[in-house]
Scaffold this motif. Structure first.
Motif, PDB file in Angstrom:
ATOM      1  N   THR A   6       0.825  -1.196   0.000  1.00  0.00           N
ATOM      2  CA  THR A   6       0.000   0.000   0.000  1.00  0.00           C
ATOM      3  C   THR A   6       0.868   1.257   0.000  1.00  0.00           C
ATOM      4  O   THR A   6       0.528   2.271  -0.585  1.00  0.00           O
ATOM      5  CB  THR A   6      -0.873   0.045   1.272  1.00  0.00           C
ATOM      6  N   PHE A   7       1.985   1.147   0.684  1.00  0.00           N
ATOM      7  CA  PHE A   7       2.806   2.339   0.858  1.00  0.00           C
ATOM      8  C   PHE A   7       3.900   2.490  -0.193  1.00  0.00           C
ATOM      9  O   PHE A   7       4.211   3.590  -0.623  1.00  0.00           O
ATOM     10  CB  PHE A   7       3.446   2.320   2.254  1.00  0.00           C
ATOM     11  N   PHE A   8       4.466   1.373  -0.599  1.00  0.00           N
ATOM     12  CA  PHE A   8       5.629   1.490  -1.467  1.00  0.00           C
ATOM     13  C   PHE A   8       5.256   1.708  -2.930  1.00  0.00           C
ATOM     14  O   PHE A   8       5.641   0.966  -3.805  1.00  0.00           O
ATOM     15  CB  PHE A   8       6.542   0.276  -1.287  1.00  0.00           C
ATOM     16  N   LYS A   9       4.446   2.734  -3.141  1.00  0.00           N
ATOM     17  CA  LYS A   9       4.146   3.086  -4.532  1.00  0.00           C
ATOM     18  C   LYS A   9       4.124   4.595  -4.710  1.00  0.00           C
ATOM     19  O   LYS A   9       3.383   5.131  -5.512  1.00  0.00           O
ATOM     20  CB  LYS A   9       2.837   2.449  -4.981  1.00  0.00           C
TER      21      LYS A   9
ATOM     22  N   PHE B   7      10.205   4.067 -10.261  1.00  0.00           N
ATOM     23  CA  PHE B   7      10.271   5.043  -9.181  1.00  0.00           C
ATOM     24  C   PHE B   7       9.171   4.869  -8.140  1.00  0.00           C
ATOM     25  O   PHE B   7       9.421   5.052  -6.961  1.00  0.00           O
ATOM     26  CB  PHE B   7      10.204   6.450  -9.762  1.00  0.00           C
ATOM     27  N   PHE B   8       7.988   4.512  -8.571  1.00  0.00           N
ATOM     28  CA  PHE B   8       6.882   4.516  -7.637  1.00  0.00           C
ATOM     29  C   PHE B   8       6.839   3.270  -6.775  1.00  0.00           C
ATOM     30  O   PHE B   8       5.853   2.549  -6.755  1.00  0.00           O
ATOM     31  CB  PHE B   8       5.566   4.746  -8.382  1.00  0.00           C
ATOM     32  N   LYS B   9       7.936   2.996  -6.125  1.00  0.00           N
ATOM     33  CA  LYS B   9       7.925   1.888  -5.175  1.00  0.00           C
ATOM     34  C   LYS B   9       8.698   2.254  -3.908  1.00  0.00           C
ATOM     35  O   LYS B   9       9.281   1.413  -3.257  1.00  0.00           O
ATOM     36  CB  LYS B   9       8.486   0.625  -5.818  1.00  0.00           C
ATOM     37  N   SER B  10       8.690   3.533  -3.587  1.00  0.00           N
ATOM     38  CA  SER B  10       9.310   3.992  -2.347  1.00  0.00           C
ATOM     39  C   SER B  10       8.192   4.398  -1.400  1.00  0.00           C
ATOM     40  O   SER B  10       7.047   4.558  -1.791  1.00  0.00           O
ATOM     41  CB  SER B  10      10.197   5.195  -2.610  1.00  0.00           C
ATOM     42  N   ALA B  11       8.572   4.568  -0.135  1.00  0.00           N
ATOM     43  CA  ALA B  11       7.596   5.037   0.843  1.00  0.00           C
ATOM     44  C   ALA B  11       8.184   6.224   1.567  1.00  0.00           C
ATOM     45  O   ALA B  11       9.384   6.462   1.524  1.00  0.00           O
ATOM     46  CB  ALA B  11       7.263   3.935   1.831  1.00  0.00           C
ATOM     47  N   PHE B  12       7.323   6.980   2.216  1.00  0.00           N
ATOM     48  CA  PHE B  12       7.876   7.980   3.103  1.00  0.00           C
ATOM     49  C   PHE B  12       7.115   8.001   4.405  1.00  0.00           C
ATOM     50  O   PHE B  12       5.946   7.648   4.484  1.00  0.00           O
ATOM     51  CB  PHE B  12       7.921   9.370   2.489  1.00  0.00           C
ATOM     52  N   LEU B  48       4.370   5.691   8.622  1.00  0.00           N
ATOM     53  CA  LEU B  48       4.326   5.881   7.182  1.00  0.00           C
ATOM     54  C   LEU B  48       3.178   6.842   6.845  1.00  0.00           C
ATOM     55  O   LEU B  48       2.178   6.905   7.565  1.00  0.00           O
ATOM     56  CB  LEU B  48       4.115   4.537   6.482  1.00  0.00           C
ATOM     57  N   VAL B  49       3.361   7.562   5.776  1.00  0.00           N
ATOM     58  CA  VAL B  49       2.356   8.525   5.331  1.00  0.00           C
ATOM     59  C   VAL B  49       1.406   7.808   4.382  1.00  0.00           C
ATOM     60  O   VAL B  49       1.852   7.119   3.458  1.00  0.00           O
ATOM     61  CB  VAL B  49       3.024   9.713   4.610  1.00  0.00           C
ATOM     62  N   PRO B  51      -1.119   7.174   1.328  1.00  0.00           N
ATOM     63  CA  PRO B  51      -1.037   7.708  -0.041  1.00  0.00           C
ATOM     64  C   PRO B  51      -1.906   8.944  -0.256  1.00  0.00           C
ATOM     65  O   PRO B  51      -1.580   9.776  -1.100  1.00  0.00           O
ATOM     66  CB  PRO B  51      -1.537   6.536  -0.898  1.00  0.00           C
TER      67      PRO B  51
END
Lengths: 240, 240
Positions: A6-9, B7-12, B48-49, B51
């Motif tokens: 859910t988060f890693f996107k 790129f779209f597989k990181s989290a913050f 985690l934030v 989406p």
DNA sequence: TCAAAAGTGTTCTTATTACACCCATGG
DNA sequence: CCATGGGTGTAATAAGAACACTTTTGA
């Protein structure tokens, strides 16, 4: 694992406010967007951060691709992370500013392709994304930093005149400074090396050239010295 | 599209340095990690934030879940984004600090479950992840902000004595201040309302109580006033 | 000889520092 | 009556602000 997915996107980018100083004017290097979204608008140079790249390194990379410059003063300001700030997805951006000597700036393939151009800080229109907000935050932080650390020299050539230095501070702080008080203050810090050289070919009395004494600054700091230039108080115009 | 997927597989995440002030001591709310990695170590509260969540909102949420407090002073500091800072993947974190009145802090289910505890700023051991680095950056920014904006009051009860205020500044700035000079300076700003009340039940002369006059501060700022408390110079002990 | 910017000191005002004693209360 | 922290003023020093004329060069 599904929760992790859910988060890693999300993605993150860096955006870099590249400051330069020329003809008494503080400038920012902008690029004209060639693709959607915001095609045709001016924007801060930036890029997505690679998965195996530190964010500071990404900011350096953006800077070098555009200007050909390395080992430049670079400072992170903060992150911008509104949900809707980027049309194509959730992209947080980390804002940096850097200080370069415009004279050393070279047109690189990247800067040519991306139509990079210096813009006076006092003449910036609507930028793409939330880049106006980012630019303002970086400018504010520059104002703050320039008063408490001797980073202004990063914007000047290695040999400079006191008047150039004063004009730099005036441009950054958006204020006017008194010539005699400014010189007294800056010389009393003993941070400048008098090069015993003068300007040449100017149609007026040539100014002495100085250089920033970095070694001495480091020494003074370790002795407890604290660089500070006060914002000169604006004269309050009395109401009639 | 495949490039986008790179790129779209990181989290913050956000991490929040929650400052409180109690018994003359600056404190930070830490939680004991119950899960790997860094199980059993103290860490900054964070999460985690989502989406669809702004990063500022995520920081507020972390704070509220842990302390039950809303509408608290909260300020972003910067992002931390080294590639290897998180063992389970690429996670950039945005650091915030907040200022709360410890007396208002309530044990929430989250804070109970996560074993939250106040730690004196002068007694912080090794924290999980890069949280020592984050804590230091936030503390430095607090020191900076407290000198140039009247945010110290956020850490005190609504009615406070001048000595409490002085001790607060001493704790945050990690220095000692002269009582008379401090009082002269702070009272000359006209930012305090003298409540004409006194402490009760103390075994010494009771101190007058004051409140911060926010309306007056806003007014003064719009007239060009600039809050500033100088760091008092440390006496240099002469070498023998 | 003119235009243009460089360079230079003093006075006034304001802010910062250093410093020591009496006061009010509870126990 | 003692212990504890509250409350107060002044003098010395340092920093900042205001301000105008002479100098050097090229054109």
């Amino acid at each position: 694992m599904s929760e992790v997915n859910t988060f890693f996107k999300s993605a993150f980018s860096v955006d870099n406010v590249i400051f330069g100083f020329d003809e008494g004017d503080l400038k920012v290097l902008l690029i004209k967007r060639g693709t959607s979204p915001f095609k045709g608008m001016w924007a801060l140079p930036g890029d997505l951060v690679y998965p195996n790249e530190d964010i500071d390194a990404a900011a350096s990379r953006v800077l070098e691709e555009l200007t050909g410059l390395r080992n430049v003063y670079l400072e992170q300001v903060k992150a911008f992370g509104k949900v809707d700030r980027h049309p194509i997805g959730r992209v947080i951006t980390i804002a940096y500013y850097s200080l370069v000597r415009i004279s050393k700036y070279k047109i690189t393939p990247a800067s040519f392709a991306r139509q990079a151009q210096w813009h006076s800080i006092s003449d910036i229109g609507d930028l793409a994304f939330d880049h106006n907000e980012i630019l303002n935050a970086c400018f504010e932080q520059l104002k703050q930093s320039v008063r408490t650390r001797p980073i202004g020299f990063e914007l000047l050539p290695p040999k400079f005149t006191l008047t150039q230095l004063q004009h730099l501070y005036e441009a950054v702080l958006e204020t006017e400074l008194d010539k005699r008080n400014f010189r007294k203050k800056i010389l009393s810090m003993n941070l400048l090396i008098d090069l015993n050289e003068s300007q040449e070919g100017v149609a007026h009395r040539p100014a002495r050239l100085y250089a920033f004494d970095r070694a001495r600054y480091e020494q003074l700091v370790s002795d407890g010295f604290h660089f500070e230039l006060k914002e000169s108080r604006r004269k309050l115009t009395p109401a009639i």
